[in-house]
Design an enzyme around this catalytic site. Structure first.
Site, PDB file in Angstrom:
ATOM      1  N   SER A 277     -27.441 -58.706  47.605  1.00  0.00           N
ATOM      2  CA  SER A 277     -27.777 -57.776  48.165  1.00  0.00           C
ATOM      3  C   SER A 277     -29.308 -57.917  48.268  1.00  0.00           C
ATOM      4  O   SER A 277     -30.100 -58.301  47.697  1.00  0.00           O
ATOM      5  CB  SER A 277     -27.613 -56.034  47.963  1.00  0.00           C
TER       6      SER A 277
ATOM      7  N   LEU B 120     -12.526 -70.133  43.251  1.00  0.00           N
ATOM      8  CA  LEU B 120     -12.692 -68.897  42.652  1.00  0.00           C
ATOM      9  C   LEU B 120     -13.826 -67.928  43.282  1.00  0.00           C
ATOM     10  O   LEU B 120     -15.157 -67.962  42.772  1.00  0.00           O
ATOM     11  CB  LEU B 120     -12.916 -69.009  41.044  1.00  0.00           C
ATOM     12  N   ILE B 121     -12.322 -66.815  43.886  1.00  0.00           N
ATOM     13  CA  ILE B 121     -13.544 -66.546  44.775  1.00  0.00           C
ATOM     14  C   ILE B 121     -13.270 -64.706  44.133  1.00  0.00           C
ATOM     15  O   ILE B 121     -11.666 -63.814  43.896  1.00  0.00           O
ATOM     16  CB  ILE B 121     -13.449 -65.662  46.091  1.00  0.00           C
ATOM     17  N   SER B 122     -14.014 -63.687  43.848  1.00  0.00           N
ATOM     18  CA  SER B 122     -13.374 -62.476  42.952  1.00  0.00           C
ATOM     19  C   SER B 122     -13.278 -61.170  44.077  1.00  0.00           C
ATOM     20  O   SER B 122     -14.771 -61.525  44.852  1.00  0.00           O
ATOM     21  CB  SER B 122     -14.574 -61.721  41.891  1.00  0.00           C
TER      22      SER B 122
ATOM     23  N   TYR C   6     -27.550 -49.444  41.665  1.00  0.00           N
ATOM     24  CA  TYR C   6     -27.203 -49.981  42.730  1.00  0.00           C
ATOM     25  C   TYR C   6     -27.961 -51.340  42.877  1.00  0.00           C
ATOM     26  O   TYR C   6     -28.112 -52.751  42.924  1.00  0.00           O
ATOM     27  CB  TYR C   6     -26.695 -49.927  43.604  1.00  0.00           C
TER      28      TYR C   6
ATOM     29  N   SER D 145      -9.829 -58.893  48.090  1.00  0.00           N
ATOM     30  CA  SER D 145      -8.766 -57.639  48.981  1.00  0.00           C
ATOM     31  C   SER D 145      -9.152 -57.588  50.198  1.00  0.00           C
ATOM     32  O   SER D 145      -8.250 -56.630  51.091  1.00  0.00           O
ATOM     33  CB  SER D 145      -8.498 -56.266  47.670  1.00  0.00           C
ATOM     34  N   SER D 146     -10.735 -56.644  50.086  1.00  0.00           N
ATOM     35  CA  SER D 146     -11.178 -56.595  51.637  1.00  0.00           C
ATOM     36  C   SER D 146     -12.448 -57.302  51.737  1.00  0.00           C
ATOM     37  O   SER D 146     -12.939 -58.249  50.664  1.00  0.00           O
ATOM     38  CB  SER D 146     -11.470 -54.967  51.295  1.00  0.00           C
ATOM     39  N   GLY D 147     -13.163 -56.740  52.326  1.00  0.00           N
ATOM     40  CA  GLY D 147     -14.224 -56.918  53.469  1.00  0.00           C
ATOM     41  C   GLY D 147     -14.641 -58.724  52.977  1.00  0.00           C
ATOM     42  O   GLY D 147     -13.802 -59.556  53.583  1.00  0.00           O
ATOM     43  N   ILE D 148     -16.379 -59.082  51.946  1.00  0.00           N
ATOM     44  CA  ILE D 148     -17.023 -60.502  52.787  1.00  0.00           C
ATOM     45  C   ILE D 148     -15.792 -60.905  51.283  1.00  0.00           C
ATOM     46  O   ILE D 148     -15.848 -62.399  52.083  1.00  0.00           O
ATOM     47  CB  ILE D 148     -18.224 -60.058  51.911  1.00  0.00           C
TER      48      ILE D 148
HETATM   49  P1  NAD Z   1     -15.866 -54.212  49.412  1.00  0.00           P
HETATM   50  O1  NAD Z   1     -15.948 -53.250  48.818  1.00  0.00           O
HETATM   51  O2  NAD Z   1     -14.949 -54.784  51.154  1.00  0.00           O
HETATM   52  O3  NAD Z   1     -15.076 -55.424  48.772  1.00  0.00           O
HETATM   53  C1  NAD Z   1     -15.790 -54.831  47.479  1.00  0.00           C
HETATM   54  C2  NAD Z   1     -14.499 -56.316  45.673  1.00  0.00           C
HETATM   55  O4  NAD Z   1     -14.730 -55.763  45.254  1.00  0.00           O
HETATM   56  C3  NAD Z   1     -13.521 -55.155  46.443  1.00  0.00           C
HETATM   57  O5  NAD Z   1     -12.220 -55.821  46.753  1.00  0.00           O
HETATM   58  C4  NAD Z   1     -13.223 -54.106  44.821  1.00  0.00           C
HETATM   59  O6  NAD Z   1     -11.244 -53.939  45.162  1.00  0.00           O
HETATM   60  C5  NAD Z   1     -13.534 -55.170  44.123  1.00  0.00           C
HETATM   61  N1  NAD Z   1     -13.716 -54.486  43.447  1.00  0.00           N
HETATM   62  C6  NAD Z   1     -14.756 -53.660  42.505  1.00  0.00           C
HETATM   63  N2  NAD Z   1     -14.295 -54.132  41.032  1.00  0.00           N
HETATM   64  C7  NAD Z   1     -13.303 -55.055  41.121  1.00  0.00           C
HETATM   65  C8  NAD Z   1     -13.124 -55.519  39.708  1.00  0.00           C
HETATM   66  N3  NAD Z   1     -13.385 -54.573  38.123  1.00  0.00           N
HETATM   67  N4  NAD Z   1     -13.114 -56.641  39.784  1.00  0.00           N
HETATM   68  C9  NAD Z   1     -12.646 -57.168  40.429  1.00  0.00           C
HETATM   69  N5  NAD Z   1     -12.646 -56.336  42.031  1.00  0.00           N
HETATM   70  C10 NAD Z   1     -13.260 -55.544  41.924  1.00  0.00           C
HETATM   71  O7  NAD Z   1     -17.347 -54.633  49.968  1.00  0.00           O
HETATM   72  P2  NAD Z   1     -18.002 -55.499  50.720  1.00  0.00           P
HETATM   73  O8  NAD Z   1     -18.732 -54.986  51.587  1.00  0.00           O
HETATM   74  O9  NAD Z   1     -17.314 -57.067  51.021  1.00  0.00           O
HETATM   75  O10 NAD Z   1     -18.486 -56.042  48.752  1.00  0.00           O
HETATM   76  C11 NAD Z   1     -18.278 -57.160  48.683  1.00  0.00           C
HETATM   77  C12 NAD Z   1     -20.150 -57.470  47.762  1.00  0.00           C
HETATM   78  O11 NAD Z   1     -20.995 -57.577  48.762  1.00  0.00           O
HETATM   79  C13 NAD Z   1     -20.168 -56.550  47.127  1.00  0.00           C
HETATM   80  O12 NAD Z   1     -20.289 -57.328  45.399  1.00  0.00           O
HETATM   81  C14 NAD Z   1     -20.951 -55.411  47.474  1.00  0.00           C
HETATM   82  O13 NAD Z   1     -22.262 -55.060  46.399  1.00  0.00           O
HETATM   83  C15 NAD Z   1     -22.174 -56.923  48.681  1.00  0.00           C
HETATM   84  N6  NAD Z   1     -22.694 -55.862  49.596  1.00  0.00           N
HETATM   85  C16 NAD Z   1     -22.520 -55.702  50.347  1.00  0.00           C
HETATM   86  C17 NAD Z   1     -22.699 -54.942  50.864  1.00  0.00           C
HETATM   87  C18 NAD Z   1     -22.193 -53.371  52.803  1.00  0.00           C
HETATM   88  O14 NAD Z   1     -23.344 -53.075  52.997  1.00  0.00           O
HETATM   89  N7  NAD Z   1     -20.717 -53.640  52.721  1.00  0.00           N
HETATM   90  C19 NAD Z   1     -24.243 -55.173  51.292  1.00  0.00           C
HETATM   91  C20 NAD Z   1     -24.948 -56.113  50.514  1.00  0.00           C
HETATM   92  C21 NAD Z   1     -24.450 -56.660  49.486  1.00  0.00           C
END
Ligand code: NAD
Length: 293
Positions: free
Chosen positions: A140, A6-8, A153, A11-14
């Protein structure tokens, strides 16, 4: 049998990238439940999942800030059993502290910290009963080191680190393992959302000097950081080798002073050499240690 993952925040990113990579595992070891707060945003995930959709990947609604949403999501999983939980959902917050509202700060903790706690509490009884499980936490590099203008943060990620490090000790008794992932800058929507937030925010009650440091030092340095050492989400879903955290300086000097002074010097005195400094970090070389005082 495949393990249910299960991954939260998929919708985008990681989260999206990790969900797709696991769903495409050629040995089909995973049944991925890729969740997101707003199912209206599932298009990119479904497109990237391709043939895995409905086979090794299903999409489900999950808002990590809502008990009801978590309960509803888990009730839809066959047997309610989650073998691997990936706490990935997160939001950022940058800016001068005086100009940020407490509500915005609380939202960061509600999502990044309590969101993960909420999910863990929900899956833990099942994992303990089965005496098996794995909890992955996307923290992070800011869970290891404070970064200027990212106080709240970073605090939310430090909180995650303390929480899960403490929990890990007990969970070993249950054969449940915790992995903390500490990425450096990753080029996702994350930075875009932050910059958007910054461009519309007015930062009331902030003195001109602080605003100047934020706008004319921090923001350009941050953009440069993402440009020069930012990883792709694809990289991060596999490994995190490109960025050597300044946190190593904490080990060298447990007083913490070396890290704080080096960060200060990097931002305020060495802006001209920023590229050089960042490239040093990117190749893992801590040459900054011998930079003059
Ligand atoms: P992202 O914005 O693409 O992904 C974050 C996701 O979390 C989004 O899909 C957003 O809709 C979701 N989200 C936010 N609030 C939510 C909620 N209440 N319920 C469910 N989903 C929710 O950015 P990312 O870079 O893919 O971030 C993913 C994780 O990686 C985060 O925890 C972020 O802190 C961490 N991170 C990111 C970076 C970076 O530079 N991008 C670096 C270190 C860590």
């Amino acid at each position: 049998a495949p393990r249910t993952v299960l991954i939260s925040g998929c919708s985008s990113g990681i989260g999206l990238e990790l969900a797709v990579q696991l769903a495409h595992d050629h040995r089909q070891r995973y049944q991925v439940v890729a969740t997101m707060r707003d199912l209206g945003k599932k298009g990119a995930l479904e497109a990237a999942a391709g043939e895995a959709l409905g086979q090794t990947l299903t999409v489900a609604q999950l808002d990590v800030c809502s008990d009801e949403s978590v309960a509803q999501c888990l009730s839809c999983i066959q047997g309610g059993e989650v073998d691997v939980l990936v706490n990935n959902a997160g939001v950022g917050l940058v800016g001068p502290l005086e100009g940020l509202s407490l509500a915005a700060m609380q939202n960061v903790f509600d999502t990044n910290f309590f969101g993960a706690v909420r999910l863990v509490r929900a899956v833990l009884p099942g994992m303990k009963k089965r005496r098996k499980g794995h909890i992955v936490v996307v923290s992070s590099v800011m869970g290891l080191q404070g970064v200027v203008f990212n106080e709240v943060y970073a605090a939310s990620k430090f909180a995650l680190e303390g929480f899960f490090e403490s929990l890990a000790v007990q969970l070993l008794q249950f054969n449940i393992f915790i992995t903390l992932v500490e990425p450096g800058p990753v080029v996702t929507d994350f930075e875009g959302k932050l910059l958007e937030q910054v461009s519309t925010a007015e930062f009331p009650d902030t003195d001109p000097d602080t605003l100047h440091y934020f706008r004319d030092f921090y923001l350009p340095a941050s953009r440069e950081l993402f440009r020069s050492v930012g990883q792709s989400p694809q990289d991060v879903a596999q490994t995190n080798a490109r960025y050597t955290p300044l946190a190593a300086l904490k080990a060298v000097d447990p007083s913490g002073s070396l890290y704080v002074r080096t960060s200060h010097r990097l931002l305020f005195r060495w802006t001209r050499f920023l590229n050089l400094g960042l490239r040093c970090l990117a190749c893992g070389c801590l040459r900054i240690r011998i930079w003059p005082r």
